[in-house]
Design an enzyme around this catalytic site. Structure first.
Site, PDB file in Angstrom:
ATOM      1  N   THR A  12      39.348  32.151  39.995  1.00  0.00           N
ATOM      2  CA  THR A  12      38.903  31.529  41.333  1.00  0.00           C
ATOM      3  C   THR A  12      37.375  31.459  41.620  1.00  0.00           C
ATOM      4  O   THR A  12      36.482  31.111  41.762  1.00  0.00           O
ATOM      5  CB  THR A  12      39.979  32.095  42.675  1.00  0.00           C
ATOM      6  N   THR A  93      42.633  36.553  39.865  1.00  0.00           N
ATOM      7  CA  THR A  93      42.819  37.346  41.035  1.00  0.00           C
ATOM      8  C   THR A  93      44.451  37.264  40.705  1.00  0.00           C
ATOM      9  O   THR A  93      45.429  38.725  40.587  1.00  0.00           O
ATOM     10  CB  THR A  93      42.926  36.893  42.611  1.00  0.00           C
TER      11      THR A  93
END
Length: 332
Positions: A12, A93
């Site tokens: 991300t 993540t």
């Protein structure tokens, strides 16, 4: 000025959405490591950073081959460059905690290895990636980070690889270290470690990683779990199994029956728990079932440890000895 190596893997933090208001519908792993550095020109005042692109993927799509490349490159960088201050890894993540724990078990060097990601794509309003990256570099450069092992820097907090986990699908404060809390924090004043680093156990420091890794499925505990899942794993000849047990790592009666009735050789097996925190202790039935408690490790980290143990050729007794050694003990 000191030097850092930045290894980019996507995620991300390197993601791009259709517009600045898009927080969930975006493509991860679009921007390259050089783009991330260019977005934080303040880093030029801190150090010289060499960037290498290991991968550019959503971390849900990370492969063992990527892990192998990461380990090889970090080992080489530390071996060839004694003046290298540390390594920073940009990472998605979703599986960041697994990569951090893998490196904790494999990289034997006191210099910092710091993983960093973001909960919002780079194109979002108030994207958290630039500040997270800046603070990760701050941590990697400080002498206080030496000896703490592999670190994760997110939302101003510094976490250790063994405890850190992602606890939320949204929000910049999605990471925590249940049972212990963060090791320190970083802000505009500097990097803060209340406790000094020291020597640490690196059980697989010299381990060569193969191209083909052992199969280690994770089985999730629930009400009346399907026995066919465990049975299929046993018939498939998997090398290891991690049970995400209920409560303190408890297996169901059905799972215990399958193991006791299995006529062949049992795989190497660990019991973790689905609670999110708290240790799994040894119980009287472990020996009869052939399983071992995973201590404080969550299921995904137990799988990393079990995979490396299998690659290293450890048997159940060898794995039990490793689990009982500090800091892999069952108690926080």
């Amino acid at each position: 000025m000191s030097r850092l190596l930045l290894l980019a893997t996507g995620g991300t933090i390197a993601g791009r959405g259709a517009d600045s208001a898009t927080l969930n519908d975006y493509s991860a792993g679009v921007l390259r490591g050089e783009d991330l550095l260019a977005a934080v020109p303040q880093l030029q005042d801190l150090t010289t950073i060499n960037v290498e692109q290991i991968a550019n993927v959503d971390s849900a799509d990370l492969l063992f081959a990527h892990w192998r490349d990461l380990v090889s490159r970090i080992r080489e960088a530390f071996r060839m460059d004694p003046d290298l201050a540390g390594v920073v890894i940009t990472h998605g993540t979703n599986t960041l905690e697994e990569t951090a724990w893998l490196l904790q078990l494999l990289i034997d060097d006191p210099r910092p290895v710091v993983l960093v990601g973001a909960m919002r794509p780079a194109t979002a309003l108030s994207a958290d990636g630039p500040l997270n990256l800046f603070q990760a570099v701050q941590v990697a450069l400080t002498s206080e980070a030496r000896g703490h092992g592999v670190l994760v820097v997110m939302d101003g907090q510094i976490h250790g690889a063994q405890r850190v986990t992602k606890l939320a699908t949204q929000g910049v404060g999605a990471f925590a270290s249940p049972g212990s809390g963060p090791l320190g924090w970083v802000d505009d004043v500097g990097v803060h470690f209340p406790m000094a680093g020291g020597s640490r156990q690196v059980p697989f420091a010299g381990l060569d990683l193969p191209e083909q890794w052992p199969q280690v499925p994770i089985l999730y505990g629930c009400v009346e779990p399907e026995a066919l899942m465990l049975t299929a794993c046993l018939h498939a000849g998997v090398a290891g199994v991690v049970f995400t047990g209920t409560g303190a790592g408890q297996l169901s009666a059905g799972e215990r029956s399958v193991l006791l009735a299995w006529p062949g050789k049992r795989p190497l097996m660990l019991r973790s728990n689905r609670c999110g925190s708290g240790p799994v202790h040894r119980c009287a039935e472990d020996e009869r079932l052939g399983v071992l408690p995973a201590g404080s490790l969550n299921p995904q980290k137990a799988r990393v440890l079990l995979s490396l143990a299998l690659i290293a050729g450890l048997d159940r007794e060898g794995l039990a000895a490793l689990l009982s050694a500090t800091p892999l003990s069952a108690t926080p």
